[in-house]
Design a protein around this motif. Structure first.
Motif, mmCIF file in Angstrom:
data_model
loop_
_atom_site.group_PDB
_atom_site.id
_atom_site.type_symbol
_atom_site.label_atom_id
_atom_site.label_comp_id
_atom_site.label_asym_id
_atom_site.label_seq_id
_atom_site.Cartn_x
_atom_site.Cartn_y
_atom_site.Cartn_z
ATOM 1 N N GLY A 193 0.816 -1.215 0.000
ATOM 2 C CA GLY A 193 0.000 0.000 0.000
ATOM 3 C C GLY A 193 0.846 1.259 0.000
ATOM 4 N N LYS A 194 1.937 1.242 0.752
ATOM 5 C CA LYS A 194 2.837 2.407 0.817
ATOM 6 C C LYS A 194 3.545 2.580 -0.533
ATOM 7 C CE LYS A 194 6.443 4.367 3.770
ATOM 8 N NZ LYS A 194 7.745 4.401 3.133
ATOM 9 N N ALA A 195 4.088 1.464 -1.047
ATOM 10 C CA ALA A 195 4.801 1.536 -2.336
ATOM 11 C C ALA A 195 3.853 1.979 -3.444
ATOM 12 C CB ALA A 195 5.418 0.166 -2.656
ATOM 13 N N LEU A 196 2.611 1.513 -3.383
ATOM 14 C CA LEU A 196 1.626 1.891 -4.413
ATOM 15 C C LEU A 196 1.293 3.385 -4.323
ATOM 16 C CD1 LEU A 196 -0.382 1.099 -6.649
ATOM 17 C CD2 LEU A 196 -2.013 0.492 -4.848
ATOM 18 N N SER A 197 1.127 3.884 -3.102
ATOM 19 C CA SER A 197 0.839 5.315 -2.933
ATOM 20 C C SER A 197 1.978 6.140 -3.551
ATOM 21 C CB SER A 197 0.712 5.664 -1.447
ATOM 22 O OG SER A 197 -0.298 4.905 -0.845
ATOM 23 N N ALA A 227 2.486 17.731 -0.796
ATOM 24 C CA ALA A 227 1.196 17.995 -0.145
ATOM 25 C C ALA A 227 0.065 18.152 -1.162
ATOM 26 C CB ALA A 227 1.319 19.245 0.719
ATOM 27 N N THR A 228 0.396 18.543 -2.375
ATOM 28 C CA THR A 228 -0.661 18.723 -3.379
ATOM 29 C C THR A 228 -1.211 17.375 -3.862
ATOM 30 O OG1 THR A 228 1.145 18.865 -4.954
ATOM 31 C CG2 THR A 228 0.088 20.948 -4.330
ATOM 32 N N LEU A 229 -0.420 16.310 -3.703
ATOM 33 C CA LEU A 229 -0.835 15.009 -4.245
ATOM 34 C C LEU A 229 -1.094 13.956 -3.169
ATOM 35 C CD1 LEU A 229 1.603 14.704 -7.311
ATOM 36 C CD2 LEU A 229 -0.741 15.530 -7.287
ATOM 37 N N TRP A 230 -0.849 14.284 -1.905
ATOM 38 C CA TRP A 230 -0.984 13.272 -0.840
ATOM 39 C C TRP A 230 -1.804 13.791 0.319
ATOM 40 C CZ3 TRP A 230 -0.796 8.501 0.961
ATOM 41 C CH2 TRP A 230 -0.529 8.238 2.301
ATOM 42 N N ARG A 231 -2.814 13.029 0.707
ATOM 43 C CA ARG A 231 -3.554 13.303 1.940
ATOM 44 C C ARG A 231 -3.605 12.009 2.737
ATOM 45 N NH1 ARG A 231 -8.771 16.867 0.020
ATOM 46 N NH2 ARG A 231 -7.710 17.770 -1.762
ATOM 47 N N ILE A 237 3.392 6.862 11.150
ATOM 48 C CA ILE A 237 3.927 6.533 9.815
ATOM 49 C C ILE A 237 3.293 7.438 8.753
ATOM 50 C CG2 ILE A 237 4.214 4.732 8.057
ATOM 51 C CD1 ILE A 237 4.171 2.639 10.222
ATOM 52 N N LEU A 238 1.988 7.649 8.877
ATOM 53 C CA LEU A 238 1.306 8.507 7.898
ATOM 54 C C LEU A 238 1.858 9.930 7.976
ATOM 55 C CD1 LEU A 238 -2.397 7.280 8.293
ATOM 56 C CD2 LEU A 238 -0.816 6.723 6.436
ATOM 57 N N ARG A 239 2.137 10.386 9.214
ATOM 58 C CA ARG A 239 2.696 11.740 9.375
ATOM 59 C C ARG A 239 4.067 11.814 8.712
ATOM 60 N NH1 ARG A 239 3.089 12.513 14.857
ATOM 61 N NH2 ARG A 239 0.846 12.484 15.133
ATOM 62 N N GLY A 240 4.859 10.772 8.888
ATOM 63 C CA GLY A 240 6.182 10.716 8.251
ATOM 64 C C GLY A 240 6.062 10.766 6.731
ATOM 65 N N MET A 241 5.079 10.051 6.187
ATOM 66 C CA MET A 241 4.896 10.075 4.731
ATOM 67 C C MET A 241 4.503 11.479 4.270
ATOM 68 S SD MET A 241 2.945 6.401 4.205
ATOM 69 C CE MET A 241 2.753 6.472 2.416
ATOM 70 N N SER A 242 3.716 12.175 5.104
ATOM 71 C CA SER A 242 3.287 13.536 4.728
ATOM 72 C C SER A 242 4.471 14.495 4.666
ATOM 73 C CB SER A 242 2.257 14.068 5.730
ATOM 74 O OG SER A 242 1.151 13.213 5.747
ATOM 75 N N GLN A 243 5.553 14.135 5.367
ATOM 76 C CA GLN A 243 6.730 15.018 5.318
ATOM 77 C C GLN A 243 7.550 14.817 4.048
ATOM 78 O OE1 GLN A 243 8.522 14.251 9.119
ATOM 79 N NE2 GLN A 243 6.960 15.459 10.151
ATOM 80 N N THR A 244 7.402 13.659 3.407
ATOM 81 C CA THR A 244 8.234 13.404 2.213
ATOM 82 C C THR A 244 7.433 13.489 0.906
ATOM 83 O OG1 THR A 244 7.890 11.036 2.483
ATOM 84 C CG2 THR A 244 9.896 11.933 3.438
ATOM 85 N N LEU A 245 6.130 13.246 0.973
ATOM 86 C CA LEU A 245 5.335 13.260 -0.261
ATOM 87 C C LEU A 245 4.779 14.662 -0.520
ATOM 88 C CD1 LEU A 245 3.484 9.850 0.290
ATOM 89 C CD2 LEU A 245 5.263 10.328 -1.407
#
Ligand SMILES: NC(=O)c1ccc[n+]([C@@H]2O[C@H](COP(=O)([O-])OP(=O)(O)OC[C@H]3O[C@@H](n4cnc5c(N)ncnc54)[C@H](OP(=O)(O)O)[C@@H]3O)[C@@H](O)[C@H]2O)c1
Length: 245
Positions: free
Chosen positions: A13-17, A46-50, A36-44
């Motif tokens: 799921g992470k790799a697919l996102s 913001a316009t394409l990830w929620r 983990i979701l917060r960590g992903m928000s720091q690298t992805l």
């Protein structure tokens, strides 16, 4: 495309996102792991990830997520039902507690998401659900009776829903995966067991191109489908020899 994914914090799921975002799609990922979701928000971007914290065992949390998606005008094209657990339930006797969780997350949670998001699709007259199933829907698992049943259940549920709702523009697709090297895979490292990034590449193409059923990886899923004349016992013995430590 706008795509919602359950179980976006780890593994496939992470790799697919990440893959879908790299291709320019917008992803709304959910799981139970806020950190983990917060960590992903720091690298992805913001316009394409929620991201939201949603436990698919909690019907009201799923309903709130669907409401948020609707009210922020996210307009999803596709909901990917990926969240899953695989607890060992074949112990000295069948462990109903573990088995019940497998069924409630993998089958109940996925269908609860269908129930919550389908009205959004009906408003627009179009939409697609993609369930991440497994080859254990076709052959027994030596580790978990309920996990195999949950995956067989989602396959049959989707085949049924597909028949009923296709005329209304709502599609139900299945990705039937063989072993992938994530935390869930307990077998050995093997060339027949690709990394989650490779699985995500195949899934991202499937999601954006719109097929009905994907079998991935080609070789292990083809071998499994060709082996249908073998007894379950013989098949289990051969696959344990090849893939298990
Ligand atoms: N790996 C394989 O060999 C394989 C083979 C065939 C099919 N599959 C299927 O592929 C999909 C992804 O598996 P994976 O290998 O990537 O597994 P994984 O690494 O264990 O990831 C599972 C994901 O599901 C989430 N999850 C679990 N329970 C949840 C709940 N109650 N509510 C919300 N999210 C929940 C987890 O997030 P949190 O813990 O943060 O909630 C995690 O993000 C699953 O459907 C699995 O059945 C995997």
């Amino acid at each position: 495309m706008n795509i919602c994914i359950t179980g976006a914090s780890k593994g496939i799921g992470k790799a697919l996102s990440e893959q879908l975002i790299a291709r320019g799609h917008t992803v709304w990922g959910v799981s139970r792991s806020e950190d983990i979701l917060r960590g992903m928000s720091q690298t992805l971007p913001a316009t394409l990830w929620r991201a939201s914290v949603v436990d698919v065992l909690d019907a009201s949390a799923i309903a709130r997520w669907a409401d948020d998606v609707d009210h922020t005008n996210f307009q999803p094209d596709c909901i990917v039902l990926n969240a899953s657990v695989q607890q060992n339930d074949i112990l000295d006797t069948y462990d109903h507690h573990a088995g019940d969780e497998n069924l409630r997350v993998n089958l109940g949670g996925a269908l609860a998401c269908v129930g919550a998001f389908q009205p959004l699709f009906h408003k627009r007259g179009i939409g697609r659900f993609v369930a991440i199933a497994s080859t254990v829907a076709l052959r027994p698992s030596m580790r978990s009776a309920s996990y195999a049943a949950s995956k067989a259940g989602i396959v049959m549920a989707f085949r049924t829903l597909r028949l009923r709702y296709a005329p209304e523009g709502i599609r139900f697709s299945l990705a039937i995966l063989g072993p992938i090297a994530t935390e869930m895979w307990e077998g050995k490292t093997h060339w027949l067991v690709p990394a989650p990034k490779k699985a995500a590449t195949a899934l991202a193409s499937f999601i954006t191109s719109g097929g009905e059923t994907l079998y991935y990886p080609f070789l292990s899923t083809a071998m499994l489908r060709c082996s249908r004349r073998l007894s379950d016992g013989l098949f289990a013995a051969i696959s344990a020899k090849i893939l298990k430590s």
